[in-house]
Design a protein around this motif. Structure first.
Motif, PDB file in Angstrom:
ATOM      1  N   VAL A 192      95.170 105.157  73.712  1.00  8.70           N
ATOM      2  CA  VAL A 192      96.336 105.630  74.462  1.00  8.70           C
ATOM      3  C   VAL A 192      97.273 106.404  73.536  1.00  8.70           C
ATOM      4  N   GLU A 193      97.928 107.412  74.102  1.00  9.73           N
ATOM      5  CA  GLU A 193      98.979 108.163  73.416  1.00  9.73           C
ATOM      6  C   GLU A 193     100.120 108.328  74.414  1.00  9.73           C
ATOM      7  N   ILE A 194     101.359 108.174  73.921  1.00  4.74           N
ATOM      8  CA  ILE A 194     102.538 108.182  74.796  1.00  4.74           C
ATOM      9  C   ILE A 194     103.507 109.277  74.360  1.00  4.74           C
ATOM     10  N   ARG A 195     103.806 110.200  75.275  1.00  8.66           N
ATOM     11  CA  ARG A 195     104.839 111.227  75.086  1.00  8.66           C
ATOM     12  C   ARG A 195     106.034 110.853  75.939  1.00  8.66           C
ATOM     13  N   ALA A 196     107.203 111.351  75.561  1.00  6.90           N
ATOM     14  CA  ALA A 196     108.397 111.052  76.362  1.00  6.90           C
ATOM     15  C   ALA A 196     109.412 112.180  76.283  1.00  6.90           C
ATOM     16  N   VAL A 197     110.228 112.239  77.309  1.00  5.01           N
ATOM     17  CA  VAL A 197     111.409 113.108  77.329  1.00  5.01           C
ATOM     18  C   VAL A 197     112.594 112.177  77.605  1.00  5.01           C
ATOM     19  N   ALA A 198     113.653 112.366  76.826  1.00  6.82           N
ATOM     20  CA  ALA A 198     114.849 111.536  76.991  1.00  6.82           C
ATOM     21  C   ALA A 198     116.083 112.429  77.038  1.00  6.82           C
ATOM     22  N   VAL A 199     117.133 111.886  77.643  1.00  7.72           N
ATOM     23  CA  VAL A 199     118.452 112.522  77.654  1.00  7.72           C
ATOM     24  C   VAL A 199     119.407 111.516  77.023  1.00  7.72           C
ATOM     25  N   ALA A 200     119.826 111.806  75.794  1.00  9.91           N
ATOM     26  CA  ALA A 200     120.657 110.870  75.046  1.00  9.91           C
ATOM     27  C   ALA A 200     121.917 110.498  75.833  1.00  9.91           C
ATOM     28  N   GLY A 201     122.137 109.208  75.949  1.00 14.40           N
ATOM     29  CA  GLY A 201     123.331 108.701  76.606  1.00 14.40           C
ATOM     30  C   GLY A 201     123.229 108.518  78.099  1.00 14.40           C
TER      31      GLY A 201
ATOM     32  N   ASP B 144     117.210 105.756  77.745  1.00 11.34           N
ATOM     33  CA  ASP B 144     117.482 107.175  77.944  1.00 11.34           C
ATOM     34  C   ASP B 144     116.242 107.977  78.333  1.00 11.34           C
ATOM     35  N   VAL B 145     115.076 107.328  78.355  1.00 12.94           N
ATOM     36  CA  VAL B 145     113.833 108.023  78.697  1.00 12.94           C
ATOM     37  C   VAL B 145     113.818 108.343  80.185  1.00 12.94           C
ATOM     38  N   VAL B 146     113.600 109.614  80.502  1.00 10.74           N
ATOM     39  CA  VAL B 146     113.537 110.049  81.902  1.00 10.74           C
ATOM     40  C   VAL B 146     112.107 110.376  82.333  1.00 10.74           C
ATOM     41  N   GLU B 147     111.225 110.598  81.366  1.00 10.04           N
ATOM     42  CA  GLU B 147     109.842 110.921  81.706  1.00 10.04           C
ATOM     43  C   GLU B 147     108.897 110.379  80.640  1.00 10.04           C
TER      44      GLU B 147
ATOM     45  N   ALA C 129     116.721 109.833  66.790  1.00 11.32           N
ATOM     46  CA  ALA C 129     117.259 110.981  67.518  1.00 11.32           C
ATOM     47  C   ALA C 129     118.590 110.665  68.191  1.00 11.32           C
ATOM     48  N   GLY C 130     119.072 109.422  68.053  1.00 14.89           N
ATOM     49  CA  GLY C 130     120.338 109.049  68.668  1.00 14.89           C
ATOM     50  C   GLY C 130     120.209 108.618  70.114  1.00 14.89           C
TER      51      GLY C 130
END
Length: 138
Positions: A125-134, A77-80, A71-72
């Motif tokens: 376990v299962e892992i979800r994430a939210v990221a903001v590239a850069g 870059d992971v915020v959550e 995803a670039g």
């Protein structure tokens, strides 16, 4: 930001195409610099769950890393993070140790949820994430 930057993009690394084809979901969705990553689990290339929470957590974080790269973005870059645990109380110390290996500083926000079962009965376990590239480069 112009409309071109806001187009929705599905992210599916080649190694995950089976999920897209069989279960009809993307490993991640990117809109602008925002990236929402689907839950990653501790399975190997043969779709076999790893043994134990530490091994499953390592595989899940490696999968997360691969999806973010496609995803670039990267782990910085992971915020959550949101993690789902079938044995939350017993597994939390070992899981936290593995998580700290991948996030040694600049910790993302994190919600851990205890659940009764994941898609495969052997998964813990299962892992979800939210990221903001850069954003991690700043």
């Amino acid at each position: 930001m112009n409309a071109q930057n806001l187009k929705r993009q599905s992210i599916n690394p080649p190694s995950t195409q089976v999920f897209y084809d069989n279960f009809h979901f993307s490993q991640a969705t990117r809109v602008g610099d925002m990236i929402w990553v689907s839950g990653q689990v501790g399975i190997d290339a043969n779709m076999t769950p790893a043994n134990g929470i530490e091994e499953q957590a390592h595989l899940a974080f490696q999968a997360l890393k691969e999806v973010l790269k496609s995803a670039g973005a990267s782990l910085v870059d992971v915020v959550e993070l949101m993690t789902f645990h079938t044995e939350v109380q017993g597994d939390m110390p070992a899981f936290a140790k593995v998580k700290d290996h991948y996030f040694p500083d600049r910790y993302p926000s994190w919600t851990a949820v205890g659940i009764s079962q994941l898609a495969l009965p052997e998964l813990r376990v299962e892992i979800r994430a939210v990221a903001v590239a850069g954003c991690g480069d700043a």
